[in-house]
Each structure stands twice: as C-alpha cells, then as structure tokens.
Design a protein around this motif. Structure first.
Motif, PDB file in Angstrom:
ATOM      1  N   UNK A  81       0.784  -1.230   0.000  1.00 35.12           N
ATOM      2  CA  UNK A  81       0.000   0.000   0.000  1.00 35.12           C
ATOM      3  C   UNK A  81       0.811   1.272   0.000  1.00 35.12           C
ATOM      4  N   UNK A  82       2.102   1.180  -0.313  1.00 37.25           N
ATOM      5  CA  UNK A  82       2.988   2.358  -0.362  1.00 37.25           C
ATOM      6  C   UNK A  82       2.919   3.170   0.928  1.00 37.25           C
ATOM      7  N   UNK A  83       2.923   2.477   2.061  1.00 40.59           N
ATOM      8  CA  UNK A  83       2.716   3.189   3.318  1.00 40.59           C
ATOM      9  C   UNK A  83       3.932   3.989   3.761  1.00 40.59           C
ATOM     10  N   UNK A  84       5.126   3.619   3.355  1.00 40.29           N
ATOM     11  CA  UNK A  84       6.271   4.449   3.712  1.00 40.29           C
ATOM     12  C   UNK A  84       6.153   5.830   3.070  1.00 40.29           C
ATOM     13  N   UNK A  85       5.670   5.873   1.833  1.00 42.88           N
ATOM     14  CA  UNK A  85       5.443   7.157   1.166  1.00 42.88           C
ATOM     15  C   UNK A  85       4.328   7.929   1.850  1.00 42.88           C
ATOM     16  N   UNK A  86       3.270   7.227   2.224  1.00 41.65           N
ATOM     17  CA  UNK A  86       2.139   7.879   2.894  1.00 41.65           C
ATOM     18  C   UNK A  86       2.550   8.412   4.265  1.00 41.65           C
ATOM     19  N   UNK A  87       3.375   7.653   4.982  1.00 43.93           N
ATOM     20  CA  UNK A  87       3.863   8.104   6.291  1.00 43.93           C
ATOM     21  C   UNK A  87       4.685   9.379   6.136  1.00 43.93           C
ATOM     22  N   UNK A  88       5.565   9.415   5.152  1.00 40.77           N
ATOM     23  CA  UNK A  88       6.390  10.598   4.931  1.00 40.77           C
ATOM     24  C   UNK A  88       5.537  11.810   4.586  1.00 40.77           C
ATOM     25  N   UNK A  89       4.550  11.594   3.723  1.00 42.39           N
ATOM     26  CA  UNK A  89       3.681  12.706   3.315  1.00 42.39           C
ATOM     27  C   UNK A  89       2.894  13.237   4.508  1.00 42.39           C
ATOM     28  N   UNK A  90       2.358  12.335   5.315  1.00 37.03           N
ATOM     29  CA  UNK A  90       1.580  12.762   6.477  1.00 37.03           C
ATOM     30  C   UNK A  90       2.472  13.430   7.509  1.00 37.03           C
ATOM     31  N   UNK A  91       3.667  12.894   7.702  1.00 38.29           N
ATOM     32  CA  UNK A  91       4.617  13.496   8.640  1.00 38.29           C
ATOM     33  C   UNK A  91       4.979  14.917   8.220  1.00 38.29           C
ATOM     34  N   UNK A  92       5.197  15.110   6.924  1.00 39.27           N
ATOM     35  CA  UNK A  92       5.523  16.441   6.413  1.00 39.27           C
ATOM     36  C   UNK A  92       4.383  17.424   6.667  1.00 39.27           C
ATOM     37  N   UNK A 111       9.576  17.137  19.662  1.00 38.25           N
ATOM     38  CA  UNK A 111      10.459  16.065  19.211  1.00 38.25           C
ATOM     39  C   UNK A 111       9.687  15.252  18.191  1.00 38.25           C
ATOM     40  N   UNK A 112      10.244  15.080  17.016  1.00 36.49           N
ATOM     41  CA  UNK A 112       9.500  14.421  15.952  1.00 36.49           C
ATOM     42  C   UNK A 112      10.400  13.511  15.149  1.00 36.49           C
ATOM     43  N   UNK A 113       9.874  12.335  14.840  1.00 34.49           N
ATOM     44  CA  UNK A 113      10.537  11.414  13.922  1.00 34.49           C
ATOM     45  C   UNK A 113       9.444  10.552  13.303  1.00 34.49           C
ATOM     46  N   UNK A 114       9.310  10.621  11.980  1.00 33.69           N
ATOM     47  CA  UNK A 114       8.233   9.892  11.325  1.00 33.69           C
ATOM     48  C   UNK A 114       6.886  10.345  11.851  1.00 33.69           C
ATOM     49  N   UNK A 115       6.066   9.389  12.277  1.00 37.64           N
ATOM     50  CA  UNK A 115       4.766   9.712  12.875  1.00 37.64           C
ATOM     51  C   UNK A 115       4.770   9.451  14.369  1.00 37.64           C
ATOM     52  N   UNK A 116       5.890   9.769  15.024  1.00 36.55           N
ATOM     53  CA  UNK A 116       5.991   9.791  16.479  1.00 36.55           C
ATOM     54  C   UNK A 116       6.308  11.222  16.901  1.00 36.55           C
ATOM     55  N   UNK A 117       5.495  11.751  17.808  1.00 35.88           N
ATOM     56  CA  UNK A 117       5.669  13.132  18.236  1.00 35.88           C
ATOM     57  C   UNK A 117       5.655  13.215  19.758  1.00 35.88           C
ATOM     58  N   UNK A 118       6.622  13.930  20.286  1.00 35.53           N
ATOM     59  CA  UNK A 118       6.661  14.219  21.704  1.00 35.53           C
ATOM     60  C   UNK A 118       6.784  15.711  21.913  1.00 35.53           C
TER      61      UNK A 118
END
Length: 440
Positions: free
Chosen positions: A338-349, A366-373
């Motif tokens: 499902x091309x989720x790595x691309x979708x994760x990057x787009x959503x993270x951006x 603090x942010x990395x991918x779709x983890x936010x603190x």
C-alpha cells in the motif's frame, strides 16, 4: 465545538465484577465502537484517536483486508497444537518480518505481546553466551527512565522508580543514563550528551566486568521521556562498544517499529543493525495480540546448536497462533503493497510544522516519522502534572493523546487525513490554551 465527555453514566451500577485493567474513575471511558480513526463510547460520544490506540492501530479501526484475513482463518484453522507443529500464516508472517528488517536479521520468533518479546530476548541473550562457553555473561543493561514491559523480567529491565512497588526485580539488571537525561538533569550540550552517555555505558561494562555482561537493551526513541530521539552517532557507538566487549545489542522497537520512524524499523532509520529486534504493537494493526523477536544470523546459528525451538522453552500456548498470525501477515502485506512508507512521509511532512505552530513557545517538539513528543515548558510543582492535565483537557474535547509528567505524545494512524490532523491540532491548541496559557 462540541465537547466529548466520559461515559461514566453508561457504566453498570454494579462494578464488583469489573475487570480492573485500568483504575475506574470519572475519566474512564467505556468504548463501544470504532470506525476509521474515530472511537465512540457507550453514550455515543466521539473521540479522535491521536495515539493509534497506543501506537497500535496504524490502519484504523475498520481495515477490511485484516478483518477478512482473520475471518477466513477462523473458518479454516483457529488453533493448532503448538507442541506438534505450526501453521501457514505464522510461516508467512515470519518470512515477511525478516524481509522488512535489516539484512542482518534472518529469523523471527512470534509471541503474543511486547513484554513477552523482551522476556524472550533476555533468555536468548543469556543462552547465546552460555552456548559459546561464557555462562557468566548474564547481566543486562538498559536505560533509566525507559520502559520495556509489564511482566516481571521486563519490569526489572525498566529503569523507573515507579516499578519499585513490586519489590526487588530480577537479578543482574543494570541501568545507565540515556543522553536525554544528561541534557535535562545536568545541562549537558546535546552533542556532548550523546558522546558522554555512550562513554558511560562503556565504563559501566568495564566496572561490572565484561565477562558478566550479556546484552544492552535500547529504545531508539524513549517513549516515557516524551519521545527522546537517539542519534545515529550514539547508536553507532553502542554498536562498536557491544562488538568490542562481546555484548549483544538489542533494540526494543515495540513502539518505533513497523513504519513509525519513516522506515520499517528504527534500525534502518538510524542505519544501525542490532543483534536482536523486539517488535510488536503495529504489526497486527491492533486486530490481534501479536509481537515478535527478530534475530541476526549469529543468534540463529547458536540456537540451532542448543536445541532449536526448545531454546525458547517454556514457550506460550498462543505463540504463533493462526488467527493472530493471519492478522499480522495481512497487516505486513498491506504495509508493503500500500505504499505506506510514502504515505507516512507525506503525512509526517504535513503534521510536523502544524504541530510546531500549535505548541509554539509552550514546549519543545520532538518528531521522527509519525511519532511526536512535546516537552512542555513547566517548572516546579506544575512539572509533574502538566502533561496529564493537557491530555485530560484533550479527552474532554474529544481527542485521545497521552500525557504524563511534563510531556505529551501523539502517534496518528497512517490513514489519518489532513482534515483530521487539523481537527486534532485545533483541539490540542485549545487544551494547551486552557492549561498552559499563551497564544498560538
């Protein structure tokens, strides 16, 4: 904006038979149904899930391919005798996880949950050294203020004072300071803290005696420090130290695995290959209890010499269960196709700059991918309760996040829309205005 409240009025009057998974209070929600990234309580109130359950429901609550896989497996084989064989979904899932993992990983052991994967990794580490003629290498290092699970061994590995209420833990657990704590507690510069923390680990191995240390367990991103993100330099140095002193490097990727950091595993994000990966949470999408221990070839070779599957005994009745494995295999297949790595990057951006603007001067993101603190700017008596206060204010408004001490964390599902992100951040902004004050 309509405010959601908890559904305490919908709870049964007689709670004598209530299963105390969480303490019952006026904030306890009786969840009744879910769709997409929305949950509904027994009173019909709606909640946006900004935490993916707890880093689990990355495909949302109505992912049809995983539902179909579970349903089909129920009709064919719901369980197999675990002492006598395995099943096709378990083999498919193990192969798929190895394919996702760094090239050094060649085998997977399926288990039921993250704590169990940590326990298995601890056993493997000790067995590895015993099989190689070093039975004295039994001590295990881990970070203060980390978290590794809720079973007794994994709790012993967890370096937090709140687990002391259970009394002394498993012998041989040694805790060391992570870089983030050096920065906060002693005011050490970030780059210096990475170097100093790694040096302290080497000194600890030397002080304990290299002939007594089996492994070090590391969360690449420490959740209970408000998503304290490691650096490649720090993790690479740990790899060098472990190689120098014949210590196994174990990554606890139960939170960070399965795409959360922008790669299948944080090991790939940081380009550091551990000897063992403990993974869980998202690998079934939340549709069944499931976790795994992923092992490098040198571990696999030792296990073969020491009895193969019997090396894990005592194992668990539901390990590699056909239904859980079918859920996991479907989730990994969906993730890959499902091309989720691309979708994760787009959503993270999309999320990161908007979250930064929402927090503004009230905390450090603090942010990395779709983890936010978010480390909230709080002092004195407010510090220990401000995170929980903001999380409660969000829940009151219909948003689920996590808050504790002086931090907040969010982890949106991979399928979250930009409109839903905007709604989440509007709610978070209102909650921060209420608890922290200030303007966005």
């Amino acid at each position: 904006m309509s405010y959601a409240t908890t559904a305490s009025a919908a709870w049964p009057a007689d709670l004598s038979a209530y299963c105390f998974e969480v303490p019952y209070s006026s904030d306890t929600v009786l969840f009744d149904s879910a769709k997409g990234i929305r949950l509904f309580d027994a009173a019909g109130r709606e909640y946006l899930d900004g935490l993916s359950g707890v880093f689990v429901t990355c495909f949302g609550y109505d992912c049809q391919p995983i539902i179909d896989a579970i349903s089909n497996q129920l009709r064919v084989l719901p369980f197999n005798p675990p002492l006598h064989g395995t099943n096709r979904p378990a083999l498919e899932l193990a192969r798929s996880l190895v394919t996702l993992a760094p090239a050094s990983i060649t085998a997977a052991k399926l288990v039921n949950g993250g704590s169990e994967s940590i326990e298995a990794a601890m056993r493997i580490a000790r067995l590895y050294h015993r099989t190689r003629g070093n039975p004295g290498k039994v001590k295990v290092l881990s970070h203060y203020h980390g978290y590794h699970g809720s079973t007794f061994g994994s709790l012993s590995l967890t370096g937090r004072p709140d687990v002391a209420r259970f009394g002394p833990g498993v012998p041989g657990m040694v805790h060391v300071w992570p870089p983030d704590c050096l920065q906060e507690f002693w005011g050490v510069d970030a780059e210096v803290a990475q170097h100093l923390a790694a040096s302290m680990i080497e000194r600890t191995i030397q002080a304990e005696g290299p002939s007594s240390v089996a492994a070090i367990f590391v969360e690449p991103v420490i959740h209970l420090r408000g998503m304290a993100v490691s650096t490649t330099a720090y993790l690479s140095r740990l790899r060098e130290i472990c190689d120098q002193y014949d210590v196994l490097l174990v990554f606890d990727e139960i939170v960070t695995g399965f795409g959360r950091t922008g790669q299948p595993f944080a090991a790939q994000t940081f380009n550091v290959s551990p000897d063992i990966l403990c993974v869980g949470k998202g690998i079934s999408g939340g549709y069944s209890p499931l976790a795994a221990v992923l092992m490098s070839q040198r571990i696999v070779e030792i296990l073969g010499e020491s009895g193969g599957p019997l090396s894990f005994a005592p194992s668990h009745t539901y390990a590699a269960n056909p239904i859980a494995s079918a859920a996991g295999a479907a989730a990994v297949r969906l993730f890959q196709e499902g091309s989720f790595l691309t979708r994760i990057q787009r959503l993270s951006d999309y999320v990161e700059p908007r979250l930064q603007a929402t927090v503004a001067g009230r905390g450090a993101l603090r942010a990395i991918g779709l983890l936010y603190g978010v480390k909230l700017a709080a002092n004195g008596a407010d510090r220990d309760g401000i995170g929980a206060a903001v999380a409660r204010a969000c829940l009151k408004r219909g948003l689920i996040i996590r808050g504790q001490d002086d931090w907040l964390v969010m982890a949106p599902a991979f399928v979250t829309s930009e409109t839903e992100v905007d709604h989440m951040l509007d709610i978070l902004g209102d909650a921060l205005d209420e608890i922290c004050g200030g303007d966005r």
